[in-house]
Design a protein around this motif. Structure first.
Motif, PDB file in Angstrom:
ATOM      1  N   PHE A   1      -2.668  41.595  17.720  1.00  0.00           N
ATOM      2  CA  PHE A   1      -3.964  41.050  17.339  1.00  0.00           C
ATOM      3  C   PHE A   1      -4.545  41.865  16.198  1.00  0.00           C
ATOM      4  CE2 PHE A   1      -3.739  39.704  21.772  1.00  0.00           C
ATOM      5  CZ  PHE A   1      -4.283  38.427  21.735  1.00  0.00           C
ATOM      6  N   ARG A   2      -5.239  41.183  15.278  1.00  0.00           N
ATOM      7  CA  ARG A   2      -6.064  41.879  14.284  1.00  0.00           C
ATOM      8  C   ARG A   2      -7.478  41.837  14.833  1.00  0.00           C
ATOM      9  NH1 ARG A   2      -5.414  43.391   9.211  1.00  0.00           N
ATOM     10  NH2 ARG A   2      -3.674  41.961   8.884  1.00  0.00           N
ATOM     11  N   ILE A   3      -8.079  43.003  15.007  1.00  0.00           N
ATOM     12  CA  ILE A   3      -9.416  43.103  15.581  1.00  0.00           C
ATOM     13  C   ILE A   3     -10.444  42.605  14.552  1.00  0.00           C
ATOM     14  CG2 ILE A   3     -11.151  44.656  16.578  1.00  0.00           C
ATOM     15  CD1 ILE A   3      -8.576  44.251  18.293  1.00  0.00           C
TER      16      ILE A   3
ATOM     17  N   PHE B   1      -9.643  35.152  19.731  1.00  0.00           N
ATOM     18  CA  PHE B   1      -9.752  35.358  21.169  1.00  0.00           C
ATOM     19  C   PHE B   1     -10.765  36.454  21.473  1.00  0.00           C
ATOM     20  CE2 PHE B   1      -5.611  33.486  20.732  1.00  0.00           C
ATOM     21  CZ  PHE B   1      -5.408  32.784  21.901  1.00  0.00           C
ATOM     22  N   LEU B   2     -11.408  36.332  22.618  1.00  0.00           N
ATOM     23  CA  LEU B   2     -12.124  37.456  23.219  1.00  0.00           C
ATOM     24  C   LEU B   2     -11.062  38.235  23.969  1.00  0.00           C
ATOM     25  CD1 LEU B   2     -15.255  35.726  24.774  1.00  0.00           C
ATOM     26  CD2 LEU B   2     -15.148  37.019  22.675  1.00  0.00           C
ATOM     27  N   LEU B   3     -11.034  39.556  23.819  1.00  0.00           N
ATOM     28  CA  LEU B   3      -9.981  40.383  24.409  1.00  0.00           C
ATOM     29  C   LEU B   3     -10.564  41.398  25.372  1.00  0.00           C
ATOM     30  CD1 LEU B   3      -8.201  41.211  21.058  1.00  0.00           C
ATOM     31  CD2 LEU B   3      -7.552  39.425  22.681  1.00  0.00           C
ATOM     32  N   TYR B   4      -9.910  41.563  26.502  1.00  0.00           N
ATOM     33  CA  TYR B   4     -10.323  42.565  27.489  1.00  0.00           C
ATOM     34  C   TYR B   4      -9.094  43.320  28.012  1.00  0.00           C
ATOM     35  CZ  TYR B   4     -14.599  39.828  27.409  1.00  0.00           C
ATOM     36  OH  TYR B   4     -15.722  39.170  27.007  1.00  0.00           O
ATOM     37  N   PRO B   5      -8.415  44.088  27.146  1.00  0.00           N
ATOM     38  CA  PRO B   5      -7.282  44.863  27.648  1.00  0.00           C
ATOM     39  C   PRO B   5      -7.755  46.165  28.306  1.00  0.00           C
ATOM     40  CG  PRO B   5      -7.474  45.177  25.308  1.00  0.00           C
ATOM     41  CD  PRO B   5      -8.571  44.208  25.718  1.00  0.00           C
TER      42      PRO B   5
ATOM     43  N   ARG C   1     -16.291  44.362  25.043  1.00  0.00           N
ATOM     44  CA  ARG C   1     -15.955  43.177  24.271  1.00  0.00           C
ATOM     45  C   ARG C   1     -15.246  43.524  22.964  1.00  0.00           C
ATOM     46  NH1 ARG C   1     -19.294  37.971  23.023  1.00  0.00           N
ATOM     47  NH2 ARG C   1     -18.108  37.283  21.238  1.00  0.00           N
ATOM     48  N   LYS C   2     -14.175  42.802  22.729  1.00  0.00           N
ATOM     49  CA  LYS C   2     -13.442  42.866  21.479  1.00  0.00           C
ATOM     50  C   LYS C   2     -13.052  41.442  21.126  1.00  0.00           C
ATOM     51  CE  LYS C   2     -11.007  45.732  23.798  1.00  0.00           C
ATOM     52  NZ  LYS C   2     -12.059  46.082  24.705  1.00  0.00           N
ATOM     53  N   GLU C   3     -12.923  41.163  19.846  1.00  0.00           N
ATOM     54  CA  GLU C   3     -12.410  39.879  19.398  1.00  0.00           C
ATOM     55  C   GLU C   3     -11.250  40.151  18.469  1.00  0.00           C
ATOM     56  OE1 GLU C   3     -15.454  37.520  17.548  1.00  0.00           O
ATOM     57  OE2 GLU C   3     -16.854  37.904  19.191  1.00  0.00           O
ATOM     58  N   GLY C   4     -10.272  39.261  18.488  1.00  0.00           N
ATOM     59  CA  GLY C   4      -9.143  39.436  17.603  1.00  0.00           C
ATOM     60  C   GLY C   4      -8.415  38.137  17.342  1.00  0.00           C
ATOM     61  N   ILE C   5      -7.739  38.094  16.208  1.00  0.00           N
ATOM     62  CA  ILE C   5      -6.919  36.950  15.844  1.00  0.00           C
ATOM     63  C   ILE C   5      -5.494  37.252  16.283  1.00  0.00           C
ATOM     64  CG2 ILE C   5      -5.995  35.615  13.913  1.00  0.00           C
ATOM     65  CD1 ILE C   5      -8.630  36.261  12.440  1.00  0.00           C
TER      66      ILE C   5
END
Length: 87
Positions: A34-36, A10-14, A19-23
């Motif tokens: 999520f694992r970044i 996923f692209l993550l925006y907390p 921008r961050k991505e994580g599983i």
């Protein structure tokens, strides 16, 4: 429904627009783990670390389709190559 997406990227925006991505590793009534796998904000999120994001904090995330993820990965590699070459 979200439980069926465990293991997907996923692209993550907390709480930010960086921008961050994580599983997605797990989901429960309290939030998401999520694992970044990629980040642009080196001060808070570290690649490889596991983060819990509370449902109360709010989270915007976008499921990355496999082809989209491959394009992004190619862009990252291209950017790294340009950096190495000094372009």
């Amino acid at each position: 429904m979200i439980e069926t997406l465990i293991g997907r990227n996923f692209l993550l925006y907390p709480r930010s627009t960086l921008r961050k991505e994580g599983i997605l590793l797990s989901v429960d009534e309290h939030g998401f783990c999520f694992r970044i796998t990629y980040q642009t904000d080196s001060t808070r999120y570290k690649v490889g670390d596991i983060y819990f994001i509370s449902k109360g904090e709010g989270l915007t995330c976008v499921l990355m389709e496999e082809e989209f993820g491959k394009k992004i990965e190619a862009q990252k590699i291209e950017a790294e190559n340009k950096k190495i070459k000094g372009e």
